[in-house]
Scaffold this motif. Structure first.
Motif, PDB file in Angstrom:
ATOM      1  N   SER A 262      16.237  -2.523  38.710  1.00 42.73           N
ATOM      2  CA  SER A 262      15.527  -3.333  37.719  1.00 42.73           C
ATOM      3  C   SER A 262      15.775  -2.848  36.298  1.00 42.73           C
ATOM      4  O   SER A 262      15.882  -3.645  35.367  1.00 42.73           O
ATOM      5  N   LEU A 263      15.866  -1.541  36.114  1.00 42.00           N
ATOM      6  CA  LEU A 263      16.155  -0.991  34.786  1.00 42.00           C
ATOM      7  C   LEU A 263      17.554  -1.406  34.322  1.00 42.00           C
ATOM      8  O   LEU A 263      17.754  -1.777  33.152  1.00 42.00           O
ATOM      9  N   MET A 264      18.516  -1.348  35.231  1.00 37.86           N
ATOM     10  CA  MET A 264      19.876  -1.749  34.871  1.00 37.86           C
ATOM     11  C   MET A 264      19.942  -3.242  34.538  1.00 37.86           C
ATOM     12  O   MET A 264      20.654  -3.660  33.622  1.00 37.86           O
ATOM     13  N   ALA A 265      19.161  -4.051  35.269  1.00 41.97           N
ATOM     14  CA  ALA A 265      19.100  -5.488  34.964  1.00 41.97           C
ATOM     15  C   ALA A 265      18.534  -5.714  33.566  1.00 41.97           C
ATOM     16  O   ALA A 265      19.025  -6.554  32.810  1.00 41.97           O
ATOM     17  N   ALA A 266      17.505  -4.941  33.212  1.00 38.06           N
ATOM     18  CA  ALA A 266      16.908  -5.044  31.869  1.00 38.06           C
ATOM     19  C   ALA A 266      17.908  -4.601  30.799  1.00 38.06           C
ATOM     20  O   ALA A 266      17.935  -5.154  29.693  1.00 38.06           O
ATOM     21  N   MET A 267      18.732  -3.615  31.121  1.00 40.03           N
ATOM     22  CA  MET A 267      19.759  -3.155  30.174  1.00 40.03           C
ATOM     23  C   MET A 267      20.788  -4.243  29.891  1.00 40.03           C
ATOM     24  O   MET A 267      21.460  -4.229  28.850  1.00 40.03           O
ATOM     25  N   GLY A 268      20.915  -5.191  30.790  1.00 40.61           N
ATOM     26  CA  GLY A 268      21.854  -6.303  30.599  1.00 40.61           C
ATOM     27  C   GLY A 268      21.254  -7.497  29.892  1.00 40.61           C
ATOM     28  O   GLY A 268      21.921  -8.517  29.711  1.00 40.61           O
TER      29      GLY A 268
ATOM     30  N   ALA B  57       9.393  -0.981  30.646  1.00 40.26           N
ATOM     31  CA  ALA B  57      10.436   0.046  30.733  1.00 40.26           C
ATOM     32  C   ALA B  57       9.982   1.339  30.062  1.00 40.26           C
ATOM     33  O   ALA B  57      10.215   2.442  30.567  1.00 40.26           O
ATOM     34  N   LYS B  58       9.316   1.194  28.928  1.00 44.20           N
ATOM     35  CA  LYS B  58       8.797   2.363  28.215  1.00 44.20           C
ATOM     36  C   LYS B  58       7.717   3.057  29.038  1.00 44.20           C
ATOM     37  O   LYS B  58       7.706   4.297  29.161  1.00 44.20           O
ATOM     38  N   ALA B  59       6.786   2.271  29.603  1.00 45.57           N
ATOM     39  CA  ALA B  59       5.693   2.840  30.403  1.00 45.57           C
ATOM     40  C   ALA B  59       6.226   3.565  31.634  1.00 45.57           C
ATOM     41  O   ALA B  59       5.748   4.651  31.993  1.00 45.57           O
ATOM     42  N   ILE B  60       7.230   2.988  32.281  1.00 51.56           N
ATOM     43  CA  ILE B  60       7.835   3.626  33.456  1.00 51.56           C
ATOM     44  C   ILE B  60       8.452   4.970  33.073  1.00 51.56           C
ATOM     45  O   ILE B  60       8.327   5.958  33.797  1.00 51.56           O
TER      46      ILE B  60
ATOM     47  N   LEU C  81       7.921  -6.420  36.175  1.00 51.77           N
ATOM     48  CA  LEU C  81       8.037  -6.904  34.789  1.00 51.77           C
ATOM     49  C   LEU C  81       9.419  -6.665  34.203  1.00 51.77           C
ATOM     50  O   LEU C  81       9.786  -7.285  33.197  1.00 51.77           O
ATOM     51  N   LEU C  82      10.195  -5.767  34.799  1.00 52.23           N
ATOM     52  CA  LEU C  82      11.544  -5.492  34.293  1.00 52.23           C
ATOM     53  C   LEU C  82      12.487  -6.664  34.520  1.00 52.23           C
ATOM     54  O   LEU C  82      13.521  -6.781  33.848  1.00 52.23           O
ATOM     55  N   ILE C  83      12.149  -7.523  35.472  1.00 50.67           N
ATOM     56  CA  ILE C  83      12.983  -8.693  35.748  1.00 50.67           C
ATOM     57  C   ILE C  83      12.107  -9.943  35.628  1.00 50.67           C
ATOM     58  O   ILE C  83      11.500 -10.375  36.606  1.00 50.67           O
ATOM     59  N   PRO C  84      11.993 -10.503  34.431  1.00 52.29           N
ATOM     60  CA  PRO C  84      11.162 -11.703  34.241  1.00 52.29           C
ATOM     61  C   PRO C  84      11.669 -12.850  35.102  1.00 52.29           C
ATOM     62  O   PRO C  84      12.866 -12.953  35.378  1.00 52.29           O
ATOM     63  N   SER C  85      10.764 -13.709  35.507  1.00 50.78           N
ATOM     64  CA  SER C  85      11.142 -14.842  36.355  1.00 50.78           C
ATOM     65  C   SER C  85      11.964 -15.854  35.561  1.00 50.78           C
ATOM     66  O   SER C  85      11.870 -15.949  34.342  1.00 50.78           O
TER      67      SER C  85
ATOM     68  N   GLN D 100      16.712  -3.477  26.292  1.00 55.95           N
ATOM     69  CA  GLN D 100      17.910  -2.708  26.651  1.00 55.95           C
ATOM     70  C   GLN D 100      17.731  -1.231  26.295  1.00 55.95           C
ATOM     71  O   GLN D 100      18.073  -0.344  27.085  1.00 55.95           O
ATOM     72  N   ARG D 101      17.202  -0.982  25.119  1.00 60.67           N
ATOM     73  CA  ARG D 101      17.046   0.398  24.632  1.00 60.67           C
ATOM     74  C   ARG D 101      16.058   1.187  25.487  1.00 60.67           C
ATOM     75  O   ARG D 101      16.339   2.310  25.928  1.00 60.67           O
ATOM     76  N   GLN D 102      14.878   0.607  25.734  1.00 62.53           N
ATOM     77  CA  GLN D 102      13.849   1.312  26.498  1.00 62.53           C
ATOM     78  C   GLN D 102      14.283   1.534  27.944  1.00 62.53           C
ATOM     79  O   GLN D 102      14.060   2.614  28.519  1.00 62.53           O
ATOM     80  N   ALA D 103      14.914   0.521  28.530  1.00 61.53           N
ATOM     81  CA  ALA D 103      15.390   0.653  29.920  1.00 61.53           C
ATOM     82  C   ALA D 103      16.478   1.720  30.011  1.00 61.53           C
ATOM     83  O   ALA D 103      16.521   2.508  30.963  1.00 61.53           O
TER      84      ALA D 103
END
Length: 442
Positions: free
Chosen positions: A328-334, A303-306, A265-269, A342-345
């Motif tokens: 995946s977290l870094m991708a979400a931060m971008g 990201a929060k749940a992880i 889920l951190l990297i949506p399609s 971005q904040r939660q990741a």
């Protein structure tokens, strides 16, 4: 021979029953008002004394009238409250059996599905079902055998009153306790409620599912997908309950599927995130609506749940590393389209960097010293300080901590948690920036 006092009491009872039999709707409504006022909270022996050992004669009249008029909704609230006085009375087993023998449970369940009936009347029906369920296991089984779980679950999903929905939750909780024959049916009914449109119903279902899960001990295969889909909610109270359930589920056999799903889920399609992109990215005059795109809400919640899971269990955190969670977290931060993602990741990545030196090493190398120091200084506010180039660096990162863990001999590298060399699908915001770069070179 009966005494004069007993004869007088019987005469009063017969007169009362005669008045009821010959009364119209208005008169019967007044009779019910008086009955409720005079007999609320009485025990079964006290009711029998009130009716000269003929309480059942009045109860049968009430149940008969209920079956005749429940479709119209006339006087239904007073009628159900009056029946409730009999059923909830101490030592009322006889009354309860008499009510059930004439199809009382089916009538109460039918009331829940009638559109014309008022919400308050349906709430009274739920309360009577609570009384019946709390009487014992065989009564819970009777409700379930009457397709009660389906009727009750559908009503919970459609109800517009939060107070009524909370009464339904109490009933569902009762049905899952001390009901081994049908507890799985209740459990599946609760899972089926998760995709419903009512946030309150979702919240209550998630709460009750935690109880049901601990009672049943095994998981249903569909629970992972259903719970992860709930994370796209805009309602924080629903998100909280979903994360609490996820915390419980990592202790069951669905743990691997759950962690893999959260990381995904951190990297949506591209398909999901491109739905709004043409109109937003191609026209600067159009307002930015992507903050409410469900997949981005889901991304932030994942990201929060992880982060919650990693902080509560180090072994889970290690298994997440093998799922390429850092990448995946870094991708979400971008993802500059959604600041909360971005904040939660960023907050979750900060914890992993502090906990695992190998993560710190890879993140520092991927970010570069300048961006990494900015990240260390205040991870929570990083999204407000980075520019578009730094966002691109995060979104297009190639970090693969799992490979380094395997080379270093860390456990689990050959387990089913390890993704191997397969790259996760790149998010739309990465694809978009790469497309721009290509067009620029041309």
């Amino acid at each position: 021979m009966t005494s004069i006092k007993e004869q007088a009491a019987i005469s009063r009872l017969l007169s009362f029953l005669h008045d009821w039999d010959n009364a119209g709707k208005v008169a019967r409504s007044h009779i019910l008002d008086s009955f409720i006022k005079a007999n609320q909270g009485k025990t079964a022996p006290e009711l029998e004394q009130e009716f000269s050992q003929g309480g059942s004669l009045f109860l049968v009249r009430l149940t008969t009238w209920l079956r005749l008029i429940y479709m119209t909704g006339s006087c239904l609230d007073k009628l159900l409250k009056s029946i409730g006085i009999f059923l909830s009375a101490v030592s009322s087993n006889r009354y309860l059996k008499e009510f059930l023998e004439v199809g009382g449970v089916l009538t109460l369940l039918e009331i829940l599905g009638m559109e014309k009936i008022k919400e308050e009347d349906k709430k009274e029906s739920i309360r009577l079902l609570q009384v019946i369920a709390n009487t014992g296991r065989k009564y819970k089984e009777l409700i379930c055998e009457s397709y009660g779980v389906r009727s009750i679950a559908e009503f919970l999903a459609k109800s517009k009153s939060e107070e009524t929905q909370e009464e339904v939750q109490i009933l569902m909780d009762s049905l899952v306790h001390g009901n081994p024959k049908y507890q799985n049916q209740v459990y599946k009914g609760l899972i089926a409620l998760l995709p419903c449109a009512s946030p309150k119903a979702q919240q209550l279902s998630l709460q009750t599912l935690r109880t049901a899960q601990s009672i049943i001990g095994t998981t249903h295969p569909s629970i992972v997908d259903c719970v992860l889909k709930v994370l796209c909610t805009m309602h924080l109270e629903v998100q909280y309950e979903a994360i609490e359930l996820i915390k419980d589920l990592v202790n069951y056999d669905v743990c691997q599927a759950l962690l893999k799903g959260l990381v995904a889920l951190l990297i949506p399609s591209v398909k999901e995130t491109s739905k709004l992109q043409p109109k937003i990215l191609n026209d600067s005059s159009v307002p930015q609506f992507t903050a409410h795109l469900p997949v981005f809400l889901q991304q932030a919640a994942a990201a929060k749940a992880i982060g919650v899971l990693a902080r509560s269990n180090t072994s889970v955190a290690e298994e997440l590393l093998h799922q390429r969670v850092v990448h995946s977290l870094m991708a979400a931060m971008g993802n500059t389209d959604h600041s909360n993602s971005q904040r939660q990741a960023s907050l979750t990545l900060e914890y992993l960097v502090q906990m695992f030196p190998v993560v710190e090493e890879h993140v520092r190398r991927s970010m570069g010293e300048g961006l990494y120091q900015l990240f260390l200084s205040n991870a929570e506010d990083l999204y407000m300080k980075i520019d578009s180039i730094q966002a691109d660096i995060l979104a297009a990162n190639k970090v693969n901590v799992s490979k380094a863990l395997c080379f270093s001999g860390v456990s689990h590298c050959n387990s089913s948690f390890h993704r191997g060399a397969h790259e996760p699908e790149r998010p739309a915001y990465i694809t978009y920036f790469q497309k721009e770069d290509t067009e620029g070179k041309e």
